[in-house]
Design a protein around this motif. Structure first.
Motif, PDB file in Angstrom:
ATOM      1  N   ARG A 192     -19.281 -21.975   4.529  1.00 35.69           N
ATOM      2  CA  ARG A 192     -19.326 -20.508   4.432  1.00 35.69           C
ATOM      3  C   ARG A 192     -19.109 -20.005   3.013  1.00 35.69           C
ATOM      4  N   GLY A 193     -19.182 -20.923   2.055  1.00 34.15           N
ATOM      5  CA  GLY A 193     -19.134 -20.523   0.660  1.00 34.15           C
ATOM      6  C   GLY A 193     -17.769 -20.112   0.140  1.00 34.15           C
ATOM      7  N   SER A 203     -14.402 -23.973  -3.194  1.00 34.20           N
ATOM      8  CA  SER A 203     -14.191 -25.394  -2.906  1.00 34.20           C
ATOM      9  C   SER A 203     -12.940 -25.943  -3.585  1.00 34.20           C
TER      10      SER A 203
END
Length: 187
Positions: free
Chosen positions: A68-69, A72
């Motif tokens: 879902r972006g 990270s």
């Protein structure tokens, strides 16, 4: 979804002990919002949802972060941080919350960030000091919260940073940035 339905949906996703914590954060968010000039209804909404993903399986949270972006960089740090940005995603995409300040208060309630809004501060501080919390320094945080939102929050971040240092664990960069930015506001 009305308030009662939202509460029941969130409550169903956590053990009773965590729900009691959430109730404490809700009540404390309202008190702090009133004390420091923030909207208590919106603060309570953020508090209701702040731990919505806390008891999700690690792999489920990791999937949301990856697919879902979400940043990270989270994956390189303690999994205890993950539930906050995942919870903000859930609040927006599964509960239809579109208030950016409410979503950000959920997103940053564990880490803080540089440029915290008053809403961010209220929910983060409420999470630190709700009545069920019992850790060294919590009484000092509560005392400071009577007068100064920023100083109380710095004390909360100091407590977290000290704990992480004692456990020889990494400190998320946003927490350091949040603490330093708050210090700049009154030093």
């Amino acid at each position: 979804m009305n308030r009662e339905q939202l509460i029941e949906s969130v409550r169903a996703q956590m053990p009773e002990r965590r729900w009691l914590h959430t109730v404490g954060v809700m009540e404390t968010s309202i008190i702090l919002a009133n004390r420091f000039g923030e909207d208590p209804v919106r603060a309570e909404l953020a508090a209701i949802l702040h731990d919505v993903a806390k008891y999700w399986a690690t792999d489920r949270m990791e999937t949301v972060i990856r697919e879902r972006g979400l940043p990270s960089i989270l994956l390189a740090y303690d999994k205890e941080l993950w539930h906050a940005p995942v919870g903000a995603w859930v609040a927006e995409h599964e509960y239809g919350i579109d208030d950016v300040e409410v979503l950000d208060a959920i997103r940053y309630h564990t880490s803080g960030r540089r440029g915290m809004t008053k809403m961010d501060k209220v929910v983060c501080l409420a999470d630190y000091m709700e009545p069920g919390r019992d850790f060294p320094g919590v009484d000092k945080i509560r005392e400071l919260s009577e007068q100064d939102l920023d100083k109380a929050l710095v004390a909360g971040f100091d407590s977290t940073i000290s704990f992480l240092l004692q456990k020889n664990r990494r400190i998320f960069p946003l927490t350091i940035e949040a603490r330093n930015a708050l210090l700049e506001s009154y030093i």
